[in-house]
Design a protein around this motif. Sequence first.
Motif, mmCIF file in Angstrom:
data_model
loop_
_atom_site.group_PDB
_atom_site.id
_atom_site.type_symbol
_atom_site.label_atom_id
_atom_site.label_comp_id
_atom_site.label_asym_id
_atom_site.label_seq_id
_atom_site.Cartn_x
_atom_site.Cartn_y
_atom_site.Cartn_z
ATOM 1 N N GLY A 230 66.527 -57.023 -46.625
ATOM 2 C CA GLY A 230 66.813 -55.596 -46.774
ATOM 3 C C GLY A 230 68.109 -55.233 -46.072
ATOM 4 O O GLY A 230 68.890 -56.111 -45.679
ATOM 5 N N CYS A 231 68.364 -53.944 -45.941
ATOM 6 C CA CYS A 231 69.586 -53.488 -45.273
ATOM 7 C C CYS A 231 69.369 -52.047 -44.831
ATOM 8 O O CYS A 231 68.770 -51.252 -45.548
ATOM 9 N N ALA A 232 69.862 -51.740 -43.630
ATOM 10 C CA ALA A 232 69.650 -50.402 -43.073
ATOM 11 C C ALA A 232 70.767 -49.423 -43.419
ATOM 12 O O ALA A 232 70.716 -48.264 -43.021
ATOM 13 N N MET A 233 71.788 -49.880 -44.151
ATOM 14 C CA MET A 233 72.987 -49.054 -44.307
ATOM 15 C C MET A 233 72.839 -47.942 -45.349
ATOM 16 O O MET A 233 73.614 -47.002 -45.369
ATOM 17 N N GLY A 234 71.867 -48.103 -46.229
ATOM 18 C CA GLY A 234 71.529 -46.995 -47.129
ATOM 19 C C GLY A 234 72.580 -46.594 -48.153
ATOM 20 O O GLY A 234 72.600 -45.428 -48.579
ATOM 21 N N CYS A 235 73.463 -47.518 -48.557
ATOM 22 C CA CYS A 235 74.426 -47.149 -49.605
ATOM 23 C C CYS A 235 73.640 -46.774 -50.866
ATOM 24 O O CYS A 235 72.765 -47.514 -51.310
ATOM 25 N N ARG A 236 73.961 -45.626 -51.403
ATOM 26 C CA ARG A 236 73.173 -45.042 -52.488
ATOM 27 C C ARG A 236 73.008 -45.942 -53.717
ATOM 28 O O ARG A 236 71.976 -45.974 -54.352
ATOM 29 N N PHE A 237 74.113 -46.609 -54.055
ATOM 30 C CA PHE A 237 74.188 -47.312 -55.352
ATOM 31 C C PHE A 237 73.683 -48.746 -55.281
ATOM 32 O O PHE A 237 73.718 -49.471 -56.261
ATOM 33 N N CYS A 238 73.226 -49.181 -54.097
ATOM 34 C CA CYS A 238 72.914 -50.600 -53.885
ATOM 35 C C CYS A 238 71.399 -50.805 -53.834
ATOM 36 O O CYS A 238 70.698 -50.121 -53.085
ATOM 37 N N ALA A 239 70.921 -51.762 -54.622
ATOM 38 C CA ALA A 239 69.478 -52.001 -54.686
ATOM 39 C C ALA A 239 68.918 -52.454 -53.335
ATOM 40 O O ALA A 239 67.815 -52.069 -52.955
ATOM 41 N N THR A 240 69.676 -53.264 -52.602
ATOM 42 C CA THR A 240 69.195 -53.698 -51.274
ATOM 43 C C THR A 240 69.111 -52.497 -50.344
ATOM 44 O O THR A 240 68.145 -52.347 -49.587
ATOM 45 N N GLY A 241 70.118 -51.632 -50.393
ATOM 46 C CA GLY A 241 70.105 -50.422 -49.568
ATOM 47 C C GLY A 241 68.906 -49.547 -49.912
ATOM 48 O O GLY A 241 68.292 -48.939 -49.027
ATOM 49 N N GLN A 242 68.570 -49.514 -51.182
ATOM 50 C CA GLN A 242 67.448 -48.675 -51.612
ATOM 51 C C GLN A 242 66.121 -49.177 -51.064
ATOM 52 O O GLN A 242 65.183 -48.401 -50.884
ATOM 53 N N MET B 194 71.902 -60.063 -49.729
ATOM 54 C CA MET B 194 71.230 -58.923 -49.115
ATOM 55 C C MET B 194 71.682 -58.770 -47.674
ATOM 56 O O MET B 194 71.852 -59.746 -46.950
ATOM 57 N N GLY B 195 71.847 -57.525 -47.261
ATOM 58 C CA GLY B 195 72.090 -57.242 -45.857
ATOM 59 C C GLY B 195 73.543 -57.038 -45.496
ATOM 60 O O GLY B 195 74.448 -57.355 -46.267
ATOM 61 N N GLU B 196 73.745 -56.511 -44.313
ATOM 62 C CA GLU B 196 75.097 -56.263 -43.791
ATOM 63 C C GLU B 196 75.359 -57.319 -42.710
ATOM 64 O O GLU B 196 74.799 -57.237 -41.611
ATOM 65 N N PRO B 197 76.215 -58.308 -43.009
ATOM 66 C CA PRO B 197 76.390 -59.416 -42.062
ATOM 67 C C PRO B 197 76.849 -58.979 -40.672
ATOM 68 O O PRO B 197 76.412 -59.545 -39.669
ATOM 69 N N THR C 40 81.799 -56.647 -45.562
ATOM 70 C CA THR C 40 81.195 -55.593 -44.735
ATOM 71 C C THR C 40 81.461 -54.219 -45.314
ATOM 72 O O THR C 40 82.497 -53.968 -45.924
ATOM 73 N N VAL C 41 80.505 -53.358 -45.076
ATOM 74 C CA VAL C 41 80.631 -51.991 -45.531
ATOM 75 C C VAL C 41 81.517 -51.190 -44.568
ATOM 76 O O VAL C 41 81.855 -50.044 -44.837
ATOM 77 N N GLY C 42 81.862 -51.827 -43.427
ATOM 78 C CA GLY C 42 82.760 -51.148 -42.487
ATOM 79 C C GLY C 42 82.197 -50.998 -41.089
ATOM 80 O O GLY C 42 82.393 -49.951 -40.452
HETATM 81 FE FE1 SF4 Z 1 75.467 -51.039 -48.368
HETATM 82 FE FE2 SF4 Z 1 76.003 -53.672 -48.430
HETATM 83 FE FE3 SF4 Z 1 73.756 -52.764 -47.265
HETATM 84 FE FE4 SF4 Z 1 74.003 -52.653 -49.897
HETATM 85 S S1 SF4 Z 1 73.907 -54.484 -48.672
HETATM 86 S S2 SF4 Z 1 73.233 -51.015 -48.542
HETATM 87 S S3 SF4 Z 1 76.192 -52.223 -50.126
HETATM 88 S S4 SF4 Z 1 75.827 -52.344 -46.618
#
Ligand code: SF4
Length: 345
Positions: A106-118, A154-157, A186-188
């Motif tokens: 999963g991923c905690a970053m919550g980017c709207r358009f990303c299935a992992t974020g969702q 998946m995930g934010e490294p 990275t998303v930043g």
């Molecule tokens: Fe955002 Fe990347 Fe995480 Fe997807 S995997 S929610 S794009 S940071």
Amino acid sequence: MLATYDVDRDRLAALLAGEPRYRVEQVWKGLWERGERPSAMTDLPKALRAQLEEALPPALQEVARSTSADRRTTKWLWQLQDGARVESVLMHYRERSTVCISSQAGCAMGCRFCATGQMGFVRQLSAGEIVEQVVAARREALPRRLGNVVFMGMGEPLANYDRVWAAIVLLQRELGISARHMTVSTVGVVPGIRRLAHEPLPVNLAISLHAARDSLRDRLVPLNRRYPLSTLMSACYEYLAAKNRRLSFEWALIDQVNDTPRDAAELAELALPLGAHVNLIPLNPTPGYPGQGTPPAGVADFQAQLAARGVNATVRANRGTDINAACGQLAVRSGPTGQGTRVPN
Ligand code: SF4
Ligand code: SAH
């Protein structure tokens, strides 16, 4: 429970106490050079194979595997020892193969358009869990050579920095994959970019930009509220100054959201001074986001507008869409741990 590739030489030596000294190197080579399970190491006595198989359980159990119709893309669904699930994707190109691996469940970053974020955050992966995805892909790719590793699963490294870095060191040292052939996306996460800038190995850095003005990026990528574009760009300059590696910007083109002439102009303004290469990819639709990918003519047009401003941009092929293996489509739909939790924005 231990996972095979989380065991270092000292621990392996402890597991092999009472055996001849050369066994440590022998088993180490089997695990790393040949990517074998202990049970398959025919150069070991049978009893030892069984004992090691038990002491060194695999991190990953294959739950499912799908191959695209053109056979150039394979996606795995793995189950970890505690039941969490992750995916990785192997892609074949003419000269080499690339594996796209997960750094978190999963991923905690919550980017709207990303299935992992969702799906939200489930947990961090260990270095061994990250590495084992590469070991499996390298074996599967044969006789092709697995040349590249990208942290774009998946995930934010950079939100799992220490374990990701430990994995990078192991991949280079033990699997002989040069850091120059690894890309961290990275998303930043600005503190992570700064740390990466001062590491000794020259990995490539990709920034998932998607918007070049704060008002839009705040909406698409919630982390932008914490690290706005000005902060992110200074971290990019720092990275360039320290590493002199090519930087790239990822841009998922969303129809009528970030594909207008204004967006192209704003993107060019950020990319040009950094000499950043832009990777354009039409958004892959995901169930939790209403946006659509920019149609092909719009993608070509956006690329031409960037070119006219002197920015190099490549349109990335949409690999594996027929098996939901394309960028941003990785999400585990069912599993014993259920859905993750999203960090509130
Ligand atoms: Fe955002 Fe990347 Fe995480 Fe997807 S995997 S929610 S794009 S940071
Ligand atoms: N968390 C990291 C790496 C994993 S995501 C990051 O965000 O960079 C890998 C890439 O897929 C990123 O560039 C991400 O922005 C992109 N992506 C996410 N969802 C997407 C989608 N639906 N369509 C196309 N690209 C997407």
